[in-house]
Design a protein around this motif. Structure first.
Motif, PDB file in Angstrom:
ATOM      1  N   GLU A 101       0.824  -1.214   0.000  1.00 26.33           N
ATOM      2  CA  GLU A 101       0.000   0.000   0.000  1.00 26.33           C
ATOM      3  C   GLU A 101       0.856   1.262   0.000  1.00 26.33           C
ATOM      4  O   GLU A 101       0.322   2.384   0.023  1.00 26.33           O
ATOM      5  CB  GLU A 101      -0.920   0.016   1.217  1.00 26.33           C
ATOM      6  N   GLY A 102       2.171   1.108   0.015  1.00 23.71           N
ATOM      7  CA  GLY A 102       3.064   2.274  -0.032  1.00 23.71           C
ATOM      8  C   GLY A 102       3.366   2.888   1.313  1.00 23.71           C
ATOM      9  O   GLY A 102       3.852   4.015   1.378  1.00 23.71           O
ATOM     10  N   HIS A 103       3.117   2.164   2.399  1.00 23.37           N
ATOM     11  CA  HIS A 103       3.370   2.682   3.736  1.00 23.37           C
ATOM     12  C   HIS A 103       4.712   2.173   4.265  1.00 23.37           C
ATOM     13  O   HIS A 103       5.063   1.011   4.074  1.00 23.37           O
ATOM     14  CB  HIS A 103       2.256   2.273   4.709  1.00 23.37           C
ATOM     15  N   LYS A 104       5.432   3.059   4.953  1.00 23.81           N
ATOM     16  CA  LYS A 104       6.685   2.671   5.592  1.00 23.81           C
ATOM     17  C   LYS A 104       6.399   1.928   6.895  1.00 23.81           C
ATOM     18  O   LYS A 104       5.434   2.226   7.589  1.00 23.81           O
ATOM     19  CB  LYS A 104       7.530   3.920   5.905  1.00 23.81           C
ATOM     20  N   ASP A 105       7.285   0.982   7.200  1.00 23.71           N
ATOM     21  CA  ASP A 105       7.193   0.297   8.489  1.00 23.71           C
ATOM     22  C   ASP A 105       8.563  -0.265   8.826  1.00 23.71           C
ATOM     23  O   ASP A 105       9.343  -0.603   7.935  1.00 23.71           O
ATOM     24  CB  ASP A 105       6.161  -0.830   8.440  1.00 23.71           C
ATOM     25  N   ILE A 106       8.850  -0.347  10.116  1.00 25.36           N
ATOM     26  CA  ILE A 106      10.082  -0.978  10.568  1.00 25.36           C
ATOM     27  C   ILE A 106       9.785  -2.462  10.754  1.00 25.36           C
ATOM     28  O   ILE A 106       8.968  -2.842  11.589  1.00 25.36           O
ATOM     29  CB  ILE A 106      10.585  -0.350  11.886  1.00 25.36           C
ATOM     30  N   LEU A 107      10.428  -3.289   9.949  1.00 30.30           N
ATOM     31  CA  LEU A 107      10.161  -4.724   9.979  1.00 30.30           C
ATOM     32  C   LEU A 107      10.848  -5.409  11.152  1.00 30.30           C
ATOM     33  O   LEU A 107      10.376  -6.434  11.643  1.00 30.30           O
ATOM     34  CB  LEU A 107      10.606  -5.377   8.664  1.00 30.30           C
ATOM     35  N   GLY A 108      11.964  -4.852  11.578  1.00 33.93           N
ATOM     36  CA  GLY A 108      12.657  -5.474  12.696  1.00 33.93           C
ATOM     37  C   GLY A 108      13.918  -4.738  13.070  1.00 33.93           C
ATOM     38  O   GLY A 108      14.387  -3.853  12.347  1.00 33.93           O
ATOM     39  N   MET A 109      14.455  -5.093  14.240  1.00 33.11           N
ATOM     40  CA  MET A 109      15.725  -4.530  14.713  1.00 33.11           C
ATOM     41  C   MET A 109      16.482  -5.637  15.429  1.00 33.11           C
ATOM     42  O   MET A 109      15.891  -6.461  16.133  1.00 33.11           O
ATOM     43  CB  MET A 109      15.487  -3.333  15.635  1.00 33.11           C
ATOM     44  N   TRP A 110      17.794  -5.650  15.225  1.00 36.22           N
ATOM     45  CA  TRP A 110      18.632  -6.692  15.781  1.00 36.22           C
ATOM     46  C   TRP A 110      19.940  -6.067  16.281  1.00 36.22           C
ATOM     47  O   TRP A 110      20.371  -5.033  15.762  1.00 36.22           O
ATOM     48  CB  TRP A 110      18.951  -7.752  14.722  1.00 36.22           C
ATOM     49  N   ILE A 111      20.577  -6.693  17.258  1.00 32.78           N
ATOM     50  CA  ILE A 111      21.823  -6.171  17.812  1.00 32.78           C
ATOM     51  C   ILE A 111      22.903  -7.247  17.739  1.00 32.78           C
ATOM     52  O   ILE A 111      22.665  -8.402  18.089  1.00 32.78           O
ATOM     53  CB  ILE A 111      21.648  -5.707  19.273  1.00 32.78           C
ATOM     54  N   GLU A 112      24.073  -6.855  17.275  1.00 33.78           N
ATOM     55  CA  GLU A 112      25.239  -7.733  17.219  1.00 33.78           C
ATOM     56  C   GLU A 112      26.476  -6.887  17.513  1.00 33.78           C
ATOM     57  O   GLU A 112      26.453  -5.664  17.342  1.00 33.78           O
ATOM     58  CB  GLU A 112      25.340  -8.388  15.840  1.00 33.78           C
ATOM     59  N   GLU A 113      27.546  -7.515  17.948  1.00 34.96           N
ATOM     60  CA  GLU A 113      28.735  -6.750  18.317  1.00 34.96           C
ATOM     61  C   GLU A 113      29.417  -6.109  17.117  1.00 34.96           C
ATOM     62  O   GLU A 113      30.172  -5.154  17.266  1.00 34.96           O
ATOM     63  CB  GLU A 113      29.732  -7.638  19.076  1.00 34.96           C
ATOM     64  N   SER A 114      29.187  -6.618  15.928  1.00 35.47           N
ATOM     65  CA  SER A 114      29.800  -6.019  14.738  1.00 35.47           C
ATOM     66  C   SER A 114      28.894  -6.241  13.538  1.00 35.47           C
ATOM     67  O   SER A 114      28.021  -7.115  13.550  1.00 35.47           O
ATOM     68  CB  SER A 114      31.185  -6.633  14.462  1.00 35.47           C
ATOM     69  N   GLU A 115      29.123  -5.435  12.502  1.00 35.75           N
ATOM     70  CA  GLU A 115      28.341  -5.555  11.278  1.00 35.75           C
ATOM     71  C   GLU A 115      29.029  -6.542  10.355  1.00 35.75           C
ATOM     72  O   GLU A 115      30.238  -6.505  10.180  1.00 35.75           O
ATOM     73  CB  GLU A 115      28.208  -4.196  10.589  1.00 35.75           C
ATOM     74  N   GLY A 116      28.264  -7.457   9.752  1.00 37.50           N
ATOM     75  CA  GLY A 116      28.862  -8.426   8.849  1.00 37.50           C
ATOM     76  C   GLY A 116      27.809  -9.170   8.064  1.00 37.50           C
ATOM     77  O   GLY A 116      26.649  -9.268   8.474  1.00 37.50           O
ATOM     78  N   ALA A 117      28.229  -9.735   6.911  1.00 40.79           N
ATOM     79  CA  ALA A 117      27.296 -10.414   6.027  1.00 40.79           C
ATOM     80  C   ALA A 117      26.695 -11.655   6.677  1.00 40.79           C
ATOM     81  O   ALA A 117      25.538 -12.004   6.433  1.00 40.79           O
ATOM     82  CB  ALA A 117      28.010 -10.806   4.728  1.00 40.79           C
ATOM     83  N   LYS A 118      27.458 -12.335   7.548  1.00 45.63           N
ATOM     84  CA  LYS A 118      26.974 -13.546   8.194  1.00 45.63           C
ATOM     85  C   LYS A 118      25.757 -13.249   9.061  1.00 45.63           C
ATOM     86  O   LYS A 118      24.765 -13.988   9.038  1.00 45.63           O
ATOM     87  CB  LYS A 118      28.088 -14.168   9.035  1.00 45.63           C
ATOM     88  N   PHE A 119      25.836 -12.156   9.821  1.00 51.45           N
ATOM     89  CA  PHE A 119      24.695 -11.832  10.671  1.00 51.45           C
ATOM     90  C   PHE A 119      23.530 -11.318   9.839  1.00 51.45           C
ATOM     91  O   PHE A 119      22.364 -11.565  10.174  1.00 51.45           O
ATOM     92  CB  PHE A 119      25.078 -10.792  11.725  1.00 51.45           C
ATOM     93  N   TRP A 120      23.819 -10.593   8.735  1.00 52.53           N
ATOM     94  CA  TRP A 120      22.736 -10.134   7.859  1.00 52.53           C
ATOM     95  C   TRP A 120      21.937 -11.333   7.340  1.00 52.53           C
ATOM     96  O   TRP A 120      20.712 -11.277   7.216  1.00 52.53           O
ATOM     97  CB  TRP A 120      23.300  -9.337   6.684  1.00 52.53           C
ATOM     98  N   LEU A 121      22.623 -12.439   7.032  1.00 54.06           N
ATOM     99  CA  LEU A 121      21.914 -13.624   6.552  1.00 54.06           C
ATOM    100  C   LEU A 121      20.942 -14.133   7.615  1.00 54.06           C
ATOM    101  O   LEU A 121      19.826 -14.574   7.298  1.00 54.06           O
ATOM    102  CB  LEU A 121      22.925 -14.720   6.187  1.00 54.06           C
ATOM    103  N   LYS A 122      21.349 -14.049   8.878  1.00 56.75           N
ATOM    104  CA  LYS A 122      20.453 -14.420   9.975  1.00 56.75           C
ATOM    105  C   LYS A 122      19.227 -13.514   9.989  1.00 56.75           C
ATOM    106  O   LYS A 122      18.092 -13.975  10.207  1.00 56.75           O
ATOM    107  CB  LYS A 122      21.206 -14.329  11.303  1.00 56.75           C
ATOM    108  N   VAL A 123      19.433 -12.225   9.754  1.00 57.39           N
ATOM    109  CA  VAL A 123      18.326 -11.267   9.699  1.00 57.39           C
ATOM    110  C   VAL A 123      17.363 -11.633   8.571  1.00 57.39           C
ATOM    111  O   VAL A 123      16.139 -11.672   8.759  1.00 57.39           O
ATOM    112  CB  VAL A 123      18.866  -9.838   9.496  1.00 57.39           C
TER     113      VAL A 123
END
Length: 412
Positions: free
Chosen positions: A204-226
C-alpha cells in the motif's frame, strides 16, 4: 424572508463549561495545578467508584439493605493517584467485608491511564530517568522515583517482544537495510554494538520498521540471519533491497531471496568518492560525477564514467575503479522509470529514520544492556511510526510499474 435557522440547544458539555466559567473569576485558574478541572476529575472518579459500590452491594447510598444482606458501606479512604494531569486525591468507598474490587481505580493502583503515557513519551526522546522525574515534579508538583519510571517503561517489554516477532506481509516491493552503532555496556566493558534495522515499503506504499537486531559487529553472516528471520515471519518475496554497500551483503541477501534486485545507495557511493578528493577539487569532481548517476541508461552512464576517468583518473584513480567494481549493484536503478528510481537509488528514507534514533541516543550515554537498548529503540520507533500515516507520493503509479517489471510477483 428566509427563516433563520433554529439554534440547537446547548449540549451537556457546553452547559458544564458555562458553569465552570461562572465559578471562576480567572478562567486560567481552571487549568492550574489546583484548578477546577483537577477537582472535576476527582469527583468523576469518586462518582464512578460509588456506582461500582452500589452494583457490588445491590443497593444505593441511603437505601435499605436487601433482606439477608450482611455487607454494607464502611466509609471511605483517601487515596492519591497519578494521572496525565498530575496527582488527584480521591475518596475510595469501602465495604465491611473488604471484598469490593473497584474497576475505575483498581486496588493498589497509584497511576491512571495518561500518566504512564506521558512518562513513556518523555522516555522515547532519550530523556534520563532523573530528567523525567524533574519534569514531572516541575509540571505536576509530585515526586516520583527512578524505580517508578523504570517500572512504567518496563511495562512495554512484553508488547515489544510481540512486535519483534509479529507476522509480516508476504511481499514487500522495497526494503531498506542499514546499520548504526550504539555504545552498550556488556561484561563490565562499553563497546559499540551494531544495530541492524530493516525498513519496508508495503504493497500500500506505507513505511514500516520490519525489525531490529543487535550484534557486536556488522557483517554479512549476521545479515543472513536477519534475512532468514524475515522469511520465518512470513516474508516470501522482496522486489528491491536498498543498502549502503556492505561487503558480502548482496550475496547474503540473494542466498535468502534468490530473485531479489540489490541496489547499492548511489548517494553513499558519491560521498565515499568525495572523501578521497582534495577540498579544492571537490566541487568540480561532484559536478563531473553528476552525469553518471543522472544518465538515462546504464550504457550512457558507463560512457560518462569513462569520460570521468579520462579527466580525473590520473589524479584520483580509485574513484572510477570503485564505481566499476560495484557496478552490478550500483546500476540496477537505470532499468526503472523515474518514479521508482527516486525511491531506490538512495537509502535516504532509512537514513532519515536513523538520524532520529541517533538524536534519542545522543544524550543517553552507554546503555546498560541490550534489553535497555531494545526498549528505548522500540519506544522511539512507536512514537515515530505514528507519523507514517500516508502512502509514499505517486505510489499508485509506482506499484503499477512494479507490477510490469516484476510480472507475476506483484498482485494488485
Amino acid at each position: 424572508m428566509p427563516r433563520k435557522p433554529k439554534k440547537s440547544p446547548p449540549s451537556a458539555v457546553d452547559q458544564l463549561v458555562e458553569e465552570l466559567l461562572k465559578q471562576s473569576e480567572d478562567p486560567a485558574e481552571l487549568l492550574g495545578k489546583d484548578g477546577l478541572f483537577r477537582e472535576l476529575k476527582a469527583r468523576v472518579l469518586e462518582r464512578m467508584l460509588q456506582e461500582e459500590m452500589t452494583h457490588h452491594l445491590g443497593y444505593g447510598p441511603g437505601e435499605s439493605k436487601p433482606s439477608g444482606q450482611s455487607n454494607a458501606r464502611n466509609g471511605t479512604s483517601k487515596k492519591t493517584v497519578l494521572t496525565g494531569d498530575g496527582p488527584v486525591e480521591i475518596a475510595v468507598p469501602r465495604d465491611r467485608e473488604g471484598d469490593f474490587e473497584p474497576i475505575a481505580v483498581p486496588k493498589h493502583t497509584r497511576r491512571l491511564e495518561g500518566f504512564d503515557d506521558k512518562v513513556i513519551y518523555l522516555y522515547s526522546y532519550g530523556n534520563s530517568q532523573r530528567h523525567i522525574a524533574e519534569q514531572i515534579q516541575e509540571f505536576y508538583g509530585v515526586k516520583v522515583s527512578a524505580d517508578l519510571i523504570s517500572t512504567v517503561t518496563d511495562g512495554v517489554l512484553d508488547e515489544m517482544k510481540r512486535w519483534r516477532s509479529r507476522p509480516l506481509q508476504e511481499v514487500y516491493p522495497i526494503v531498506y537495510f542499514d546499520c548504526l552503532f550504539i555504545p552498550i555496556r556488556a561484561g563490565g566493558w562499553v563497546r559499540k554494538h551494531a544495530v541492524y534495522i530493516a525498513m519496508g515499503i508495503d504493497m500500500e506504499g506505507h513505511k514500516d520498521i520490519l525489525g531490529m537486531w543487535i550484534e557486536e559487529s556488522e557483517g554479512a553472516k549476521f545479515w543472513l540471519k536477519v534475512f532468514n528471520e524475515l522469511k520465518n515471519r512470513g516474508v516470501q518475496d522482496i522486489l528491491v533491497a536498498c543498502c549502503d554497500g556492505l561487503s558480502g551483503f548482496p550475496e547474503a541477501l540473494q542466498a535468502a531471496f534468490p530473485h531479489i534486485v540489490v541496489q547499492t545507495c548511489v548517494v553513499h557511493q558519491i560521498r565515499n568518492a568525495l572523501k578521497r578528493v582534495a577540498h579544492t577539487d571537490r566541487k568540480a569532481v561532484a559536478t563531473d560525477l553528476k552525469p553518471i548517476y543522472k544518465a538515462p541508461t546504464a550504457e550512457s552512464a558507463l560512457e560518462d564514467l569513462e569520460a570521468f576517468e579520462e579527466k580525473w583518473g590520473e589524479k584520483y584513480p580509485s574513484i572510477a575503479t570503485s564505481w566499476l567494481n560495484h557496478w552490478d549493484t550500483l546500476s540496477p536503478f537505470y532499468s526503472f522509470p523515474q518514479p521508482i528510481r527516486r525511491l531506490i537509488y538512495t537509502t535516504n528514507p532509512i537514513e532519515a529514520f536513523n538520524r532520529q534514533l541517533r538524536q534519542v541516543f545522543k544524550t543517553k550515554g552507554p546503555l546498560p544492556s541490550e534489553q535497555a537498548t531494545f526498549k528505548l529503540m522500540y519506544l522511539a520507533i512507536r512514537r515515530i511510526r505514528k507519523k507514517w500515516t500516508k502512502a509514499l507520493r505517486n505510489w499508485k503509479v509506482v506499484i503499477q510499474q512494479f507490477a510490469i517489471f516484476f510480472e507475476g510477483r506483484v498482485k494488485l
